[in-house]
Scaffold this motif. Structure first.
Motif, PDB file in Angstrom:
ATOM      1  N   GLY A   1      -9.406 123.157 131.077  1.00 47.14           N
ATOM      2  CA  GLY A   1     -10.661 123.023 131.789  1.00 47.14           C
ATOM      3  C   GLY A   1     -11.525 121.899 131.271  1.00 47.14           C
ATOM      4  O   GLY A   1     -12.461 121.464 131.925  1.00 47.14           O
ATOM      5  N   ALA A   2     -11.240 121.412 130.056  1.00 47.04           N
ATOM      6  CA  ALA A   2     -12.019 120.324 129.452  1.00 47.04           C
ATOM      7  C   ALA A   2     -11.114 119.574 128.490  1.00 47.04           C
ATOM      8  O   ALA A   2      -9.907 119.818 128.429  1.00 47.04           O
ATOM      9  N   GLU A   3     -11.730 118.647 127.724  1.00 52.50           N
ATOM     10  CA  GLU A   3     -10.928 117.810 126.855  1.00 52.50           C
ATOM     11  C   GLU A   3     -10.630 118.457 125.507  1.00 52.50           C
ATOM     12  O   GLU A   3     -10.264 117.769 124.552  1.00 52.50           O
TER      13      GLU A   3
ATOM     14  N   HIS B   1      -7.495 108.174 137.671  1.00 49.55           N
ATOM     15  CA  HIS B   1      -8.934 108.291 137.901  1.00 49.55           C
ATOM     16  C   HIS B   1      -9.568 106.907 137.894  1.00 49.55           C
ATOM     17  O   HIS B   1      -8.915 105.893 137.584  1.00 49.55           O
TER      18      HIS B   1
ATOM     19  N   PRO C   1     -11.573 111.514 133.026  1.00 52.70           N
ATOM     20  CA  PRO C   1     -11.081 112.283 134.189  1.00 52.70           C
ATOM     21  C   PRO C   1     -11.875 113.549 134.448  1.00 52.70           C
ATOM     22  O   PRO C   1     -11.988 113.998 135.595  1.00 52.70           O
ATOM     23  N   TRP C   2     -12.468 114.157 133.380  1.00 55.70           N
ATOM     24  CA  TRP C   2     -13.226 115.399 133.571  1.00 55.70           C
ATOM     25  C   TRP C   2     -14.520 115.171 134.339  1.00 55.70           C
ATOM     26  O   TRP C   2     -15.083 116.101 134.915  1.00 55.70           O
ATOM     27  N   HIS C   3     -14.995 113.890 134.318  1.00 50.13           N
ATOM     28  CA  HIS C   3     -16.260 113.573 134.977  1.00 50.13           C
ATOM     29  C   HIS C   3     -16.069 112.819 136.293  1.00 50.13           C
ATOM     30  O   HIS C   3     -17.047 112.379 136.892  1.00 50.13           O
TER      31      HIS C   3
ATOM     32  N   TYR D   1      -2.088 112.979 128.812  1.00 46.86           N
ATOM     33  CA  TYR D   1      -2.455 113.870 127.719  1.00 46.86           C
ATOM     34  C   TYR D   1      -1.341 114.899 127.513  1.00 46.86           C
ATOM     35  O   TYR D   1      -0.558 115.189 128.426  1.00 46.86           O
TER      36      TYR D   1
ATOM     37  N   PHE E   1      -3.344 111.957 134.596  1.00 47.03           N
ATOM     38  CA  PHE E   1      -4.537 111.762 135.407  1.00 47.03           C
ATOM     39  C   PHE E   1      -4.551 110.339 135.968  1.00 47.03           C
ATOM     40  O   PHE E   1      -4.255 109.370 135.247  1.00 47.03           O
TER      41      PHE E   1
ATOM     42  N   GLN F   1     -10.714 112.152 140.894  1.00 47.35           N
ATOM     43  CA  GLN F   1      -9.467 112.019 140.124  1.00 47.35           C
ATOM     44  C   GLN F   1      -8.373 112.904 140.713  1.00 47.35           C
ATOM     45  O   GLN F   1      -8.645 113.924 141.347  1.00 47.35           O
TER      46      GLN F   1
ATOM     47  N   TYR G   1      -0.227 116.243 130.939  1.00 48.19           N
ATOM     48  CA  TYR G   1      -1.200 116.154 132.027  1.00 48.19           C
ATOM     49  C   TYR G   1      -1.397 114.678 132.339  1.00 48.19           C
ATOM     50  O   TYR G   1      -1.824 113.907 131.481  1.00 48.19           O
TER      51      TYR G   1
ATOM     52  N   HIS H   1      -4.538 114.650 139.450  1.00 43.13           N
ATOM     53  CA  HIS H   1      -3.703 114.884 138.268  1.00 43.13           C
ATOM     54  C   HIS H   1      -2.525 115.760 138.639  1.00 43.13           C
ATOM     55  O   HIS H   1      -2.526 116.439 139.687  1.00 43.13           O
TER      56      HIS H   1
END
Length: 541
Positions: A70-72, A115, A121-123, A62, A113, A127, A111, A129
């Protein structure tokens, strides 16, 4: 006080200890002691690889203008590799959208990741990164123009027009992103984790055993200055080449230390370009050739020190110029200073620039000794006085002037013609740049001709006893070492060719050394022995 031989032995001894210590440190880097309990099947105190479970992984890359996310939200997906195989290398080029903030001299981050497949990746709690900037700040290279017509091959870059200052850094695009994953199923000893790898490790507790997740690494050494692209305000997309390859634990630890070393150089004031030269040594060569380069560089440093030491010692004791070409000393000084200014103008690596600067200072001091200059101060105004030459020195000067007379008929027209040709056909940053380049091209192309007066003096006197042969020997070793460095360190082509030209000069001196052998115990025709050592009185029986 230590004698000269004792001091030289001390320096060589310290050098040997340094090389041995460096080899031991390198061995400690590439070799990591595994967990002793793992050999017996125990798990106490061991950290096991999560990759040994062979999970199904996915690689996602990303981009965002924020250094922390902190999130997508406010991120763009530029690459998604499903069914990611850590054993298979690949290289893909994608187009990255450049935000307005980045185009206005801002920063863009990548970024990366690793995973589980099918899970964002946030869930994914397992993971890993890593973050890497896709931009860096550098001063743009000045535009080169024809000094007579003002024409240029390319228009001035837009970033320079916006800043109206060539010395202001602008945002550059890093067009390569090199990723690695450590693939060895290595079991670490939890009580003695290597500090270099530990900062890249993420631990998870699975049952009664502690595991480390895949170690993801970005190879920053592959980011070279030659791959950078200036980001203009009109640019909305830029290409990014993402490459991946597996890496062993030993190479990973070595690469981490090398990246830390390059970062330390920049903290000590080395520019991005200087650090890039060091990167090139590591990236453009294999590990075996890199090890050879280290030993070659170490010996080069030793021979440089010994050559400077013996050269200074020889000239410090020098009381006359019998058998020494004053014109050759003056030319060596002039050429060394010109080469230093040329390397400075070309923004050459400090690895080349610093030794050239030290050599220029030594050559200026030699000129003072050769011309027998003394400086006396009358208040705040210096007064320079020159010494007189004896009959033997005047004879040497006659040979010297005779050789220079014939050389001038060939040398001056060639240098003037070369300067005129370059003014008409080559583009430069400024008139100063043209002047320095003209001088240095004359030095590189025809500089060896100015060594001929000394060869002519040697021929007329049928002797080479007056030359500093210890310093010459060390310089000869370094000349052949320079041939190796000519292909490793980035430098102007003319400077690279000059390294090979010096080989010919030293071979001619060696031929004269063989042709006119030196008897160290014999006093020469001027009442002097080898290196001007005073004749010792015979001991009474």
């Amino acid at each position: 006080m230590l004698s000269r031989s004792s001091f030289t032995s001390l320096v060589v001894g310290v050098f040997a200890v340094y090389v041995a210590h460096t080899c031991w440190v390198m061995y400690g880097i590439v070799y990591t002691r595994p967990c002793p309990a793992a050999a017996t099947g125990g798990a106490a105190g061991c950290v096991w690889p999560y990759l040994a479970r062979r999970p199904k992984l996915q690689l996602s890359v990303y981009t965002t203008t924020r250094s922390h996310i902190g999130a997508e939200n406010n991120i763009d997906l530029v690459l998604n590799v499903e069914d990611f195989d850590i054993e298979s290398k690949f290289e893909r080029t994608v187009n990255v959208s450049v935000p307005k903030k980045t185009r206005n001299n801002g920063t863009l981050y990548a970024y990366i990741f690793l995973h589980h497949a099918g899970i964002l990746p946030w869930h994914d709690g397992k993971q890993v990164h890593i973050v890497s900037p896709l931009t860096t700040y550098m001063v743009p290279k000045p535009e080169e123009i024809n000094l007579l017509t003002g024409e240029s091959d390319t228009q001035q870059i837009e970033a320079e027009k916006q800043t109206n200052a060539l010395d202001e850094p602008v945002s550059h695009w890093r067009s390569r992103l090199t990723l690695n994953v450590m693939v060895e199923d290595f079991v670490f000893d939890g009580s003695s984790l290597p500090a270099d790898v530990h900062r890249y490790m993420k631990m998870v507790q699975l049952g009664k055993t502690l595991h480390y997740l895949p170690i993801l690494f970005i190879d920053q050494l592959s980011n070279r200055v030659k791959d950078l692209m200036v980001i203009n305000r009109s640019t909305t997309e830029l290409p990014l080449t993402v490459s991946y390859d597996k890496i062993s634990l030993g190479k990973l630890r070595f690469w981490i230390h090398m990246q830390d070393a390059v970062y330390s150089l920049q903290q000590f004031g080395f520019s991005e370009k200087d650090a890039d030269e060091v990167k090139g040594i590591f990236v453009d060569t294999n590990l075996y050739f890199l090890a050879l380069t280290f030993f070659v560089a170490a010996f080069h440093l030793l021979f440089d020190f010994l050559a400077f030491k013996n050269d200074i010692s020889f000239w410090k004791k020098k009381r006359n110029m019998i058998g020494m070409s004053t014109k050759a000393v003056l030319w060596r000084c002039f050429s060394t200073v010109v080469i230093f200014l040329f390397l400075l103008d070309e923004q050459t690596s400090l690895l080349v620039l610093i030794p050239a600067g030290i050599g220029a200072v030594i050559e200026l001091w030699k000129v003072k000794k050769a011309l027998k200059m003394t400086i006396k101060w009358q208040g705040i105004r210096p007064k320079i006085q020159f010494g007189t030459y004896n009959d033997s020195e005047k004879k040497t000067e006659e040979y010297d002037a005779q050789a220079m007379k014939y050389l001038s008929y060939l040398l001056y027209p060639l240098c003037i013609g070369g300067a005129a040709y370059s003014l008409l056909n080559v583009k430069y940053k400024s008139w100063y740049s043209w002047l320095i380049n003209s001088f240095v091209n004359g030095v590189y192309a025809f500089g060896f001709l100015f060594m001929l007066p000394q060869l002519f003096v040697n021929y007329k006197m049928k002797s080479v006893a007056h030359l500093p042969w210890k310093a010459f020997t060390y310089k000869a070793f370094n000349t052949f070492i320079d041939d190796i460095f000519a292909f490793i360190i980035t430098m102007p082509t003319s400077h690279r060719l000059a390294c090979f030209r010096d080989d010919v000069v030293f071979l001619v001196y060696l031929y004269q050394r063989w042709l006119y052998p030196v008897d160290k115990s014999r006093v020469n025709e001027y009442g002097e022995s080898y290196e001007e050592k005073p004749k010792k009185k015979a001991h009474r029986e």
